[in-house]
Write a protein that holds these residues in place. Structure first.
Motif, PDB file in Angstrom:
ATOM      1  N   THR A 114       0.807  -1.217   0.000  1.00  6.37           N
ATOM      2  CA  THR A 114       0.000   0.000   0.000  1.00  6.37           C
ATOM      3  C   THR A 114       0.846   1.276   0.000  1.00  6.37           C
ATOM      4  N   ARG A 115       2.133   1.133   0.042  1.00  5.56           N
ATOM      5  CA  ARG A 115       3.049   2.269   0.158  1.00  5.56           C
ATOM      6  C   ARG A 115       3.083   3.144  -1.091  1.00  5.56           C
ATOM      7  N   TYR A 116       2.799   2.545  -2.247  1.00  8.95           N
ATOM      8  CA  TYR A 116       2.929   3.256  -3.512  1.00  8.95           C
ATOM      9  C   TYR A 116       1.605   3.335  -4.264  1.00  8.95           C
ATOM     10  N   VAL A 117       1.483   4.345  -5.116  1.00 10.08           N
ATOM     11  CA  VAL A 117       0.312   4.516  -5.971  1.00 10.08           C
ATOM     12  C   VAL A 117       0.686   4.044  -7.375  1.00 10.08           C
ATOM     13  N   ALA A 118      -0.142   3.176  -7.923  1.00 11.79           N
ATOM     14  CA  ALA A 118       0.079   2.668  -9.283  1.00 11.79           C
ATOM     15  C   ALA A 118      -0.841   3.416 -10.242  1.00 11.79           C
ATOM     16  N   CYS A 119      -0.306   4.397 -10.924  1.00 10.47           N
ATOM     17  CA  CYS A 119      -1.109   5.226 -11.828  1.00 10.47           C
ATOM     18  C   CYS A 119      -1.652   4.453 -13.020  1.00 10.47           C
ATOM     19  N   SER A 120      -1.042   3.335 -13.349  1.00  5.36           N
ATOM     20  CA  SER A 120      -1.490   2.558 -14.506  1.00  5.36           C
ATOM     21  C   SER A 120      -2.625   1.590 -14.158  1.00  5.36           C
ATOM     22  N   ASP A 121      -2.997   1.517 -12.886  1.00  6.83           N
ATOM     23  CA  ASP A 121      -4.032   0.587 -12.434  1.00  6.83           C
ATOM     24  C   ASP A 121      -5.358   1.333 -12.233  1.00  6.83           C
ATOM     25  N   PRO A 122      -6.355   1.085 -13.086  1.00  4.83           N
ATOM     26  CA  PRO A 122      -7.647   1.779 -12.950  1.00  4.83           C
ATOM     27  C   PRO A 122      -8.298   1.592 -11.575  1.00  4.83           C
ATOM     28  N   ALA A 123      -8.124   0.424 -10.968  1.00  6.47           N
ATOM     29  CA  ALA A 123      -8.695   0.185  -9.636  1.00  6.47           C
ATOM     30  C   ALA A 123      -8.021   1.072  -8.591  1.00  6.47           C
ATOM     31  N   ILE A 143      -6.659   4.058  -9.208  1.00  6.09           N
ATOM     32  CA  ILE A 143      -7.135   5.427  -9.449  1.00  6.09           C
ATOM     33  C   ILE A 143      -8.514   5.600  -8.818  1.00  6.09           C
ATOM     34  N   GLU A 144      -9.373   4.610  -8.966  1.00  8.54           N
ATOM     35  CA  GLU A 144     -10.699   4.669  -8.352  1.00  8.54           C
ATOM     36  C   GLU A 144     -10.586   4.717  -6.825  1.00  8.54           C
ATOM     37  N   ARG A 145      -9.668   3.928  -6.263  1.00  3.72           N
ATOM     38  CA  ARG A 145      -9.454   3.900  -4.817  1.00  3.72           C
ATOM     39  C   ARG A 145      -9.009   5.274  -4.307  1.00  3.72           C
ATOM     40  N   VAL A 146      -8.086   5.900  -5.013  1.00  4.23           N
ATOM     41  CA  VAL A 146      -7.604   7.235  -4.624  1.00  4.23           C
ATOM     42  C   VAL A 146      -8.761   8.233  -4.684  1.00  4.23           C
ATOM     43  N   ARG A 147      -9.538   8.180  -5.768  1.00  3.98           N
ATOM     44  CA  ARG A 147     -10.665   9.108  -5.931  1.00  3.98           C
ATOM     45  C   ARG A 147     -11.711   8.906  -4.833  1.00  3.98           C
ATOM     46  N   GLU A 148     -12.130   7.668  -4.625  1.00  2.10           N
ATOM     47  CA  GLU A 148     -13.216   7.392  -3.684  1.00  2.10           C
ATOM     48  C   GLU A 148     -12.782   7.527  -2.225  1.00  2.10           C
ATOM     49  N   ASN A 149     -11.641   6.943  -1.881  1.00  7.29           N
ATOM     50  CA  ASN A 149     -11.230   6.895  -0.473  1.00  7.29           C
ATOM     51  C   ASN A 149     -10.482   8.126   0.003  1.00  7.29           C
ATOM     52  N   PHE A 150      -9.689   8.733  -0.879  1.00  9.66           N
ATOM     53  CA  PHE A 150      -8.947   9.910  -0.429  1.00  9.66           C
ATOM     54  C   PHE A 150      -9.659  11.204  -0.806  1.00  9.66           C
ATOM     55  N   LEU A 151      -9.914  11.400  -2.084  1.00 14.16           N
ATOM     56  CA  LEU A 151     -10.508  12.679  -2.504  1.00 14.16           C
ATOM     57  C   LEU A 151     -11.925  12.867  -1.967  1.00 14.16           C
ATOM     58  N   LYS A 152     -12.748  11.841  -2.068  1.00 12.93           N
ATOM     59  CA  LYS A 152     -14.142  11.993  -1.642  1.00 12.93           C
ATOM     60  C   LYS A 152     -14.319  11.796  -0.138  1.00 12.93           C
ATOM     61  N   LYS A 153     -13.817  10.679   0.400  1.00 14.81           N
ATOM     62  CA  LYS A 153     -14.048  10.396   1.821  1.00 14.81           C
ATOM     63  C   LYS A 153     -13.182  11.257   2.735  1.00 14.81           C
ATOM     64  N   LYS A 154     -11.876  11.292   2.475  1.00 17.58           N
ATOM     65  CA  LYS A 154     -10.967  12.009   3.383  1.00 17.58           C
ATOM     66  C   LYS A 154     -11.033  13.527   3.185  1.00 17.58           C
ATOM     67  N   LEU A 155     -10.989  13.964   1.936  1.00 20.61           N
ATOM     68  CA  LEU A 155     -10.988  15.414   1.683  1.00 20.61           C
ATOM     69  C   LEU A 155     -12.391  15.997   1.571  1.00 20.61           C
ATOM     70  N   GLY A 156     -13.395  15.145   1.411  1.00 19.24           N
ATOM     71  CA  GLY A 156     -14.776  15.617   1.347  1.00 19.24           C
ATOM     72  C   GLY A 156     -15.151  16.271   0.027  1.00 19.24           C
ATOM     73  N   LEU A 157     -14.440  15.949  -1.029  1.00 21.03           N
ATOM     74  CA  LEU A 157     -14.726  16.546  -2.335  1.00 21.03           C
ATOM     75  C   LEU A 157     -15.866  15.796  -3.018  1.00 21.03           C
ATOM     76  N   THR A 158     -16.742  16.541  -3.650  1.00 24.91           N
ATOM     77  CA  THR A 158     -17.865  15.915  -4.350  1.00 24.91           C
ATOM     78  C   THR A 158     -17.952  16.353  -5.800  1.00 24.91           C
ATOM     79  N   SER A 159     -17.291  17.431  -6.139  1.00 23.56           N
ATOM     80  CA  SER A 159     -17.369  17.929  -7.505  1.00 23.56           C
ATOM     81  C   SER A 159     -16.001  18.402  -7.961  1.00 23.56           C
TER      82      SER A 159
END
Length: 105
Positions: free
Chosen positions: A36-45, A47-63
């Protein structure tokens, strides 16, 4: 790994060391595991994890262009084969003006 030195390679603005310290503490467990230490930019799953778990859940972004910001950070870090999740998340939080979420009062 010196996470602050890694961030300095990619930061284009002065580093908010208080926010970085808060992030380091919040993500210490994630950073201690090799899978879990690294982000794999070539992996669509991933990217979805970063968007859903970090941007939306942690940062509270919706748009906004969430995927665009992830792609921008991927592009900024493309020279580094091992993209540190801590650096990646810091750059995303900085991009969205959310570093203050990680500063402990």
């Amino acid at each position: 790994m010196d996470h602050l030195a890694d961030l300095k390679k990619f930061a284009t603005k002065p580093i908010n060391e208080a926010a970085f310290a808060g992030m380091s503490k919040a993500y210490a467990l994630v950073m201690s595991k090799s899978d879990t230490r690294y982000v794999a930019c070539s992996d669509p799953a991933e990217i979805e994890r970063v968007r859903e778990n970090f941007l939306k859940k942690k940062l509270g972004l919706t748009s906004g262009d969430l995927d665009g910001s992830i792609k921008a950070v991927c592009e900024a870090m493309k020279a580094d084969r091992t993209k540190s999740r801590l650096t990646f998340y810091y750059l995303l939080a900085e991009h969205h003006g959310k570093l203050d979420l990680f500063v402990k009062a």
